[in-house]
Design a protein around this motif. Structure first.
Motif, PDB file in Angstrom:
ATOM      1  N   TYR A  66      12.439  15.133 -86.654  1.00  0.00           N
ATOM      2  CA  TYR A  66      11.182  14.415 -86.873  1.00  0.00           C
ATOM      3  C   TYR A  66      10.160  15.431 -87.363  1.00  0.00           C
ATOM      4  O   TYR A  66       9.789  16.358 -86.639  1.00  0.00           O
ATOM      5  CB  TYR A  66      10.717  13.741 -85.588  1.00  0.00           C
ATOM      6  CG  TYR A  66       9.341  13.109 -85.706  1.00  0.00           C
ATOM      7  CD1 TYR A  66       9.103  12.097 -86.624  1.00  0.00           C
ATOM      8  CD2 TYR A  66       8.288  13.539 -84.900  1.00  0.00           C
ATOM      9  CE1 TYR A  66       7.848  11.528 -86.748  1.00  0.00           C
ATOM     10  CE2 TYR A  66       7.033  12.968 -85.012  1.00  0.00           C
ATOM     11  CZ  TYR A  66       6.814  11.972 -85.941  1.00  0.00           C
ATOM     12  OH  TYR A  66       5.567  11.406 -86.065  1.00  0.00           O
ATOM     13  N   PHE A  67       9.752  15.273 -88.600  1.00  0.00           N
ATOM     14  CA  PHE A  67       8.721  16.117 -89.206  1.00  0.00           C
ATOM     15  C   PHE A  67       7.405  15.664 -88.588  1.00  0.00           C
ATOM     16  O   PHE A  67       6.821  14.672 -88.996  1.00  0.00           O
ATOM     17  CB  PHE A  67       8.776  15.910 -90.715  1.00  0.00           C
ATOM     18  CG  PHE A  67       7.802  16.701 -91.537  1.00  0.00           C
ATOM     19  CD1 PHE A  67       7.028  17.707 -91.005  1.00  0.00           C
ATOM     20  CD2 PHE A  67       7.691  16.432 -92.879  1.00  0.00           C
ATOM     21  CE1 PHE A  67       6.151  18.433 -91.791  1.00  0.00           C
ATOM     22  CE2 PHE A  67       6.815  17.134 -93.679  1.00  0.00           C
ATOM     23  CZ  PHE A  67       6.045  18.146 -93.138  1.00  0.00           C
ATOM     24  N   LEU A  96      21.132  22.969 -88.821  1.00  0.00           N
ATOM     25  CA  LEU A  96      21.392  22.382 -87.507  1.00  0.00           C
ATOM     26  C   LEU A  96      22.399  21.235 -87.571  1.00  0.00           C
ATOM     27  O   LEU A  96      22.807  20.704 -86.543  1.00  0.00           O
ATOM     28  CB  LEU A  96      20.085  21.887 -86.884  1.00  0.00           C
ATOM     29  CG  LEU A  96      19.081  22.974 -86.496  1.00  0.00           C
ATOM     30  CD1 LEU A  96      17.763  22.350 -86.059  1.00  0.00           C
ATOM     31  CD2 LEU A  96      19.647  23.870 -85.401  1.00  0.00           C
ATOM     32  N   GLY A  97      22.768  20.810 -88.779  1.00  0.00           N
ATOM     33  CA  GLY A  97      23.732  19.722 -88.944  1.00  0.00           C
ATOM     34  C   GLY A  97      23.125  18.342 -88.813  1.00  0.00           C
ATOM     35  O   GLY A  97      23.859  17.362 -88.611  1.00  0.00           O
ATOM     36  N   TRP A  98      21.810  18.232 -88.955  1.00  0.00           N
ATOM     37  CA  TRP A  98      21.172  16.921 -88.893  1.00  0.00           C
ATOM     38  C   TRP A  98      21.544  16.101 -90.118  1.00  0.00           C
ATOM     39  O   TRP A  98      21.762  16.636 -91.202  1.00  0.00           O
ATOM     40  CB  TRP A  98      19.661  17.054 -88.809  1.00  0.00           C
ATOM     41  CG  TRP A  98      19.148  17.525 -87.483  1.00  0.00           C
ATOM     42  CD1 TRP A  98      19.785  17.510 -86.283  1.00  0.00           C
ATOM     43  CD2 TRP A  98      17.853  18.084 -87.232  1.00  0.00           C
ATOM     44  NE1 TRP A  98      18.977  18.013 -85.297  1.00  0.00           N
ATOM     45  CE2 TRP A  98      17.776  18.370 -85.840  1.00  0.00           C
ATOM     46  CE3 TRP A  98      16.754  18.357 -88.027  1.00  0.00           C
ATOM     47  CZ2 TRP A  98      16.653  18.922 -85.255  1.00  0.00           C
ATOM     48  CZ3 TRP A  98      15.635  18.910 -87.438  1.00  0.00           C
ATOM     49  CH2 TRP A  98      15.584  19.182 -86.066  1.00  0.00           C
ATOM     50  N   ASP A  99      21.555  14.778 -89.939  1.00  0.00           N
ATOM     51  CA  ASP A  99      21.821  13.863 -91.052  1.00  0.00           C
ATOM     52  C   ASP A  99      20.588  13.628 -91.914  1.00  0.00           C
ATOM     53  O   ASP A  99      20.711  13.391 -93.112  1.00  0.00           O
ATOM     54  CB  ASP A  99      22.302  12.505 -90.524  1.00  0.00           C
ATOM     55  CG  ASP A  99      23.644  12.598 -89.832  1.00  0.00           C
ATOM     56  OD1 ASP A  99      24.482  13.436 -90.236  1.00  0.00           O
ATOM     57  OD2 ASP A  99      23.860  11.830 -88.873  1.00  0.00           O
ATOM     58  N   SER A 100      19.406  13.654 -91.296  1.00  0.00           N
ATOM     59  CA  SER A 100      18.188  13.324 -92.041  1.00  0.00           C
ATOM     60  C   SER A 100      16.963  13.921 -91.359  1.00  0.00           C
ATOM     61  O   SER A 100      17.032  14.411 -90.228  1.00  0.00           O
ATOM     62  CB  SER A 100      18.019  11.804 -92.155  1.00  0.00           C
ATOM     63  OG  SER A 100      17.738  11.232 -90.888  1.00  0.00           O
ATOM     64  N   ILE A 101      15.866  13.835 -92.078  1.00  0.00           N
ATOM     65  CA  ILE A 101      14.536  14.133 -91.543  1.00  0.00           C
ATOM     66  C   ILE A 101      13.738  12.841 -91.664  1.00  0.00           C
ATOM     67  O   ILE A 101      13.765  12.189 -92.714  1.00  0.00           O
ATOM     68  CB  ILE A 101      13.810  15.246 -92.335  1.00  0.00           C
ATOM     69  CG1 ILE A 101      14.621  16.542 -92.354  1.00  0.00           C
ATOM     70  CG2 ILE A 101      12.406  15.473 -91.783  1.00  0.00           C
ATOM     71  CD1 ILE A 101      14.745  17.247 -91.014  1.00  0.00           C
ATOM     72  N   VAL A 102      13.048  12.454 -90.592  1.00  0.00           N
ATOM     73  CA  VAL A 102      12.178  11.276 -90.623  1.00  0.00           C
ATOM     74  C   VAL A 102      10.748  11.726 -90.353  1.00  0.00           C
ATOM     75  O   VAL A 102      10.511  12.789 -89.775  1.00  0.00           O
ATOM     76  CB  VAL A 102      12.610  10.197 -89.601  1.00  0.00           C
ATOM     77  CG1 VAL A 102      13.995   9.680 -89.931  1.00  0.00           C
ATOM     78  CG2 VAL A 102      12.543  10.719 -88.180  1.00  0.00           C
ATOM     79  N   ARG A 138      12.115   8.759 -94.720  1.00  0.00           N
ATOM     80  CA  ARG A 138      13.392   9.374 -94.354  1.00  0.00           C
ATOM     81  C   ARG A 138      13.977  10.058 -95.584  1.00  0.00           C
ATOM     82  O   ARG A 138      13.910   9.532 -96.696  1.00  0.00           O
ATOM     83  CB  ARG A 138      14.367   8.327 -93.853  1.00  0.00           C
ATOM     84  CG  ARG A 138      15.721   8.900 -93.498  1.00  0.00           C
ATOM     85  CD  ARG A 138      16.635   7.846 -92.917  1.00  0.00           C
ATOM     86  NE  ARG A 138      17.080   8.329 -91.624  1.00  0.00           N
ATOM     87  CZ  ARG A 138      17.578   7.565 -90.678  1.00  0.00           C
ATOM     88  NH1 ARG A 138      17.690   6.270 -90.853  1.00  0.00           N
ATOM     89  NH2 ARG A 138      17.989   8.086 -89.553  1.00  0.00           N
ATOM     90  N   LYS A 139      14.542  11.224 -95.339  1.00  0.00           N
ATOM     91  CA  LYS A 139      15.295  11.925 -96.385  1.00  0.00           C
ATOM     92  C   LYS A 139      16.649  12.291 -95.792  1.00  0.00           C
ATOM     93  O   LYS A 139      16.722  12.963 -94.759  1.00  0.00           O
ATOM     94  CB  LYS A 139      14.587  13.178 -96.858  1.00  0.00           C
ATOM     95  CG  LYS A 139      15.333  13.887 -97.985  1.00  0.00           C
ATOM     96  CD  LYS A 139      14.520  15.004 -98.573  1.00  0.00           C
ATOM     97  CE  LYS A 139      15.230  15.618 -99.774  1.00  0.00           C
ATOM     98  NZ  LYS A 139      14.391  16.651-100.407  1.00  0.00           N
TER      99      LYS A 139
END
Length: 142
Positions: A66-67, A96-102, A138-139
């Motif tokens: 979460y930005f 970190l292996g995250w799928d996305s940034i929201v 979301r990206k």
């Protein structure tokens, strides 16, 4: 020339700088974040800190960051600092292996346009966490 580095939030002086930048960019419009949580960056121009941003693990989207905040001192607007900070956050998320940034914006067309230019897309979260007129972004990182 601007330099962007991860901030050592365990250092009292660095935490104070983050707090000062937050107050100078958000005034009383947003609560002071917990700088000890997540990862934070500072942008410097010469020896002066002029911008900051942070990301925490999202409680709103699975396996995502979460930005949570970005602020740029007004005299440094228009130099691409928000987008550079976004790229740093995205690189961290990939490591970190995250799928996305929201993230979200409310009544802030400049930040909304920066999200668009950085490749974020509007989306509707299952459980919206802000106001009825908030835009959610979301990206995908993969």
């Amino acid at each position: 020339m601007y330099r962007i580095r991860i901030a050592d939030t365990d250092d009292d002086e660095t935490s104070e700088i983050l707090g000062d930048l937050h107050r100078l960019t958000f005034f009383d419009g947003a609560a002071l974040p917990q700088f000890g949580s997540g990862t934070w960056w500072l942008a410097h121009h010469d020896d002066d800190a002029v911008a900051f941003a942070g990301v925490v693990p999202s409680t709103h989207a699975r396996n995502s960051g979460y930005f949570c905040r970005v602020g740029v001192l007004q005299r440094h607007w228009g130099r691409g600092l928000q987008r550079r900070l976004m790229r740093a956050i995205e690189a961290r998320g990939r490591r970190l292996g995250w799928d996305s940034i929201v993230s979200d914006t409310t009544d802030n067309p400049v930040s909304a346009n920066n999200f668009i230019h950085a490749g974020y897309r509007l989306y509707e979260p299952e459980a919206p966490w802000a106001w009825s007129h908030t835009l959610y972004w979301r990206k995908w990182l993969r």
